[in-house]
Design a protein around this motif. Structure first.
Motif, PDB file in Angstrom:
ATOM      1  N   VAL A   3     -69.687   5.688 -20.961  1.00  0.00           N
ATOM      2  CA  VAL A   3     -69.869   7.060 -20.466  1.00  0.00           C
ATOM      3  C   VAL A   3     -68.507   7.677 -20.143  1.00  0.00           C
ATOM      4  CG1 VAL A   3     -70.993   8.499 -18.722  1.00  0.00           C
ATOM      5  CG2 VAL A   3     -72.135   6.420 -19.541  1.00  0.00           C
ATOM      6  N   GLN A  29     -81.391   8.829 -10.367  1.00  0.00           N
ATOM      7  CA  GLN A  29     -80.916  10.004 -11.081  1.00  0.00           C
ATOM      8  C   GLN A  29     -79.842  10.738 -10.271  1.00  0.00           C
ATOM      9  OE1 GLN A  29     -81.465  10.888 -14.052  1.00  0.00           O
ATOM     10  NE2 GLN A  29     -83.417  10.055 -14.745  1.00  0.00           N
ATOM     11  N   CYS A  71     -76.453   2.738 -15.431  1.00  0.00           N
ATOM     12  CA  CYS A  71     -76.210   3.440 -16.691  1.00  0.00           C
ATOM     13  C   CYS A  71     -77.012   2.828 -17.837  1.00  0.00           C
ATOM     14  CB  CYS A  71     -74.718   3.409 -17.025  1.00  0.00           C
ATOM     15  SG  CYS A  71     -73.703   4.406 -15.894  1.00  0.00           S
ATOM     16  N   ASN A  94     -72.814  19.002 -20.751  1.00  0.00           N
ATOM     17  CA  ASN A  94     -73.222  18.001 -21.739  1.00  0.00           C
ATOM     18  C   ASN A  94     -74.031  18.717 -22.809  1.00  0.00           C
ATOM     19  OD1 ASN A  94     -74.708  16.009 -23.160  1.00  0.00           O
ATOM     20  ND2 ASN A  94     -74.539  14.593 -21.448  1.00  0.00           N
ATOM     21  N   GLN A 111     -76.093  17.744 -25.013  1.00  0.00           N
ATOM     22  CA  GLN A 111     -77.498  17.345 -25.130  1.00  0.00           C
ATOM     23  C   GLN A 111     -78.379  18.056 -24.109  1.00  0.00           C
ATOM     24  OE1 GLN A 111     -74.975  15.138 -25.328  1.00  0.00           O
ATOM     25  NE2 GLN A 111     -75.219  14.507 -27.460  1.00  0.00           N
ATOM     26  N   ASP A 112     -77.819  18.381 -22.952  1.00  0.00           N
ATOM     27  CA  ASP A 112     -78.571  19.115 -21.934  1.00  0.00           C
ATOM     28  C   ASP A 112     -78.563  20.618 -22.192  1.00  0.00           C
ATOM     29  OD1 ASP A 112     -79.013  16.729 -20.533  1.00  0.00           O
ATOM     30  OD2 ASP A 112     -77.183  16.958 -19.363  1.00  0.00           O
ATOM     31  N   LEU A 152     -76.676   8.778 -10.614  1.00  0.00           N
ATOM     32  CA  LEU A 152     -76.089   9.000 -11.936  1.00  0.00           C
ATOM     33  C   LEU A 152     -75.412  10.367 -12.006  1.00  0.00           C
ATOM     34  CD1 LEU A 152     -75.691   8.064 -14.871  1.00  0.00           C
ATOM     35  CD2 LEU A 152     -77.896   9.130 -15.406  1.00  0.00           C
ATOM     36  N   ARG A 179     -76.584   2.840 -22.021  1.00  0.00           N
ATOM     37  CA  ARG A 179     -75.175   2.635 -22.342  1.00  0.00           C
ATOM     38  C   ARG A 179     -74.448   2.099 -21.129  1.00  0.00           C
ATOM     39  NH1 ARG A 179     -73.808   8.314 -22.800  1.00  0.00           N
ATOM     40  NH2 ARG A 179     -71.796   7.812 -23.688  1.00  0.00           N
ATOM     41  N   LYS A 213     -71.492  11.166 -12.927  1.00  0.00           N
ATOM     42  CA  LYS A 213     -71.038  12.107 -13.957  1.00  0.00           C
ATOM     43  C   LYS A 213     -70.129  13.177 -13.362  1.00  0.00           C
ATOM     44  CE  LYS A 213     -74.894  11.639 -17.205  1.00  0.00           C
ATOM     45  NZ  LYS A 213     -76.042  12.335 -17.857  1.00  0.00           N
ATOM     46  N   LEU A 270     -80.764   4.056 -17.278  1.00  0.00           N
ATOM     47  CA  LEU A 270     -81.069   5.475 -17.444  1.00  0.00           C
ATOM     48  C   LEU A 270     -80.487   6.090 -18.717  1.00  0.00           C
ATOM     49  CD1 LEU A 270     -80.659   6.800 -13.786  1.00  0.00           C
ATOM     50  CD2 LEU A 270     -82.717   5.991 -14.941  1.00  0.00           C
ATOM     51  N   LEU A 271     -79.398   5.494 -19.225  1.00  0.00           N
ATOM     52  CA  LEU A 271     -78.745   6.064 -20.399  1.00  0.00           C
ATOM     53  C   LEU A 271     -78.741   5.134 -21.604  1.00  0.00           C
ATOM     54  CD1 LEU A 271     -75.586   7.630 -18.675  1.00  0.00           C
ATOM     55  CD2 LEU A 271     -77.715   8.800 -19.305  1.00  0.00           C
TER      56      LEU A 271
END
Length: 296
Positions: free
Chosen positions: A239, A190, A228, A122, A124-125, A193, A234, A197, A231-232
């Protein structure tokens, strides 16, 4: 055939390969000075790639998301991601490239790199803004790697492997230290999640409904969607959809595949459905996206 996005191997980029295709480290200025201008345009790697900036201005992009260059920033890329960069002043720092094989025989667990958030795939990570004292520790590790690579690598490449793992652990520890202390319930969420993913990565080409993933996770679709959203921010369906879109964009930068072939690869009913899907969420057709991103 149209030109397609370049795919680089370590041996294409290094001035002094330890073992062609396995590992390299170099100061950023020297690295840029030797490379083709095409390296600034979108391209892929068949290896892991990290860059640490000690100075400079401009921007870089990973999987079509743009980030400003900042001192103390380090970014990590996994195999297959697409990136490019544009600098407005000379960047300073380090470039490290290593293959899947470089650590494989050194580690007991073949999935060891999955423990690091910045190797999630990802974007962003992937980009980490380090602060003191973490960035000074990382600079020191990279300086040690440079010295060893150019002077002692043939005698003991395992020290390079050890330093590379020390770098990963130092950056990850800095990320974890900067986070607020998590409550047990949040930690469980987490973890769930992360499992969601991971399942998307395995099945996004064939499974598109949140209910299918909820079944694999042994939870209800409502539970998955609420998770989701919490934590996101969205919905679970978004996702899944965004992972499909990302792969479509990656494939579109390879002009060797037609839109019809990409639609088939991603399990769309037909090309027209793929075109409607892509334009609805990206605002342009697949062909328009390709023309905007492929190197001329």
């Amino acid at each position: 055939m149209k030109e397609k996005i370049p795919v680089y191997k370590i041996a294409n980029l290094t001035a002094r390969p330890l073992d062609p295709g396995d590992f390299m480290i170099e100061g950023f200025q020297g690295y840029l000075g030797r490379q083709s201008p095409h390296l600034h345009s979108p391209h892929r790697h068949v290896f892991y790639h990290l860059v640490c900036f000690k100075g400079g201005t401009g921007h870089h992009s990973i999987d079509f998301t743009r980030y400003p260059v900042e001192e103390g920033q380090i970014y990590f890329m996994t195999l297959g991601q697409v990136h490019s960069w544009s600098f407005t002043s000379q960047p300073e720092g380090y470039v490290v490239n290593f293959s899947e094989n470089f650590l494989r025989n050194f580690l007991l667990s073949p999935n060891y790199l999955e423990r690091f958030s910045f190797f999630s795939g990802n974007s962003q990570d992937s980009v980490v803004q380090m602060v003191s004292p973490v960035k000074e520790k990382v600079y020191g590790i990279l300086d040690s790697m440079l010295e060893h690579y150019y002077n002692h690598a043939e005698k003991d490449p395992d020290l390079l492997r050890t330093l590379l793992l020390q770098l990963f652990l130092t950056v990850q520890n800095g990320i974890e230290t900067a986070k607020p202390t998590a409550q047990p319930a949040v930690s469980q969420k987490q973890q769930l999640l992360a499992s969601f993913k991971k399942l998307i990565e395995q099945h996004y080409k064939t499974l598109r409904r949140p209910s299918e993933y909820a079944e694999l996770l042994f939870i209800t679709p409502n539970h998955l969607n609420a998770l989701c959203q919490e934590l996101l921010g969205r919905a679970a369906g978004e996702v899944i959809r965004d992972r499909v879109l990302l792969e479509a964009k990656r494939l579109l930068t390879n002009a060797g595949m037609t839109a019809t072939e990409i639609a088939y690869e991603l399990n769309f009913q037909d090309n027209s459905y793929f075109n409607r899907f892509f334009k609805k969420y990206e605002g342009v057709t697949p062909d328009e996206f390709r023309k905007a991103h492929i190197m001329k």
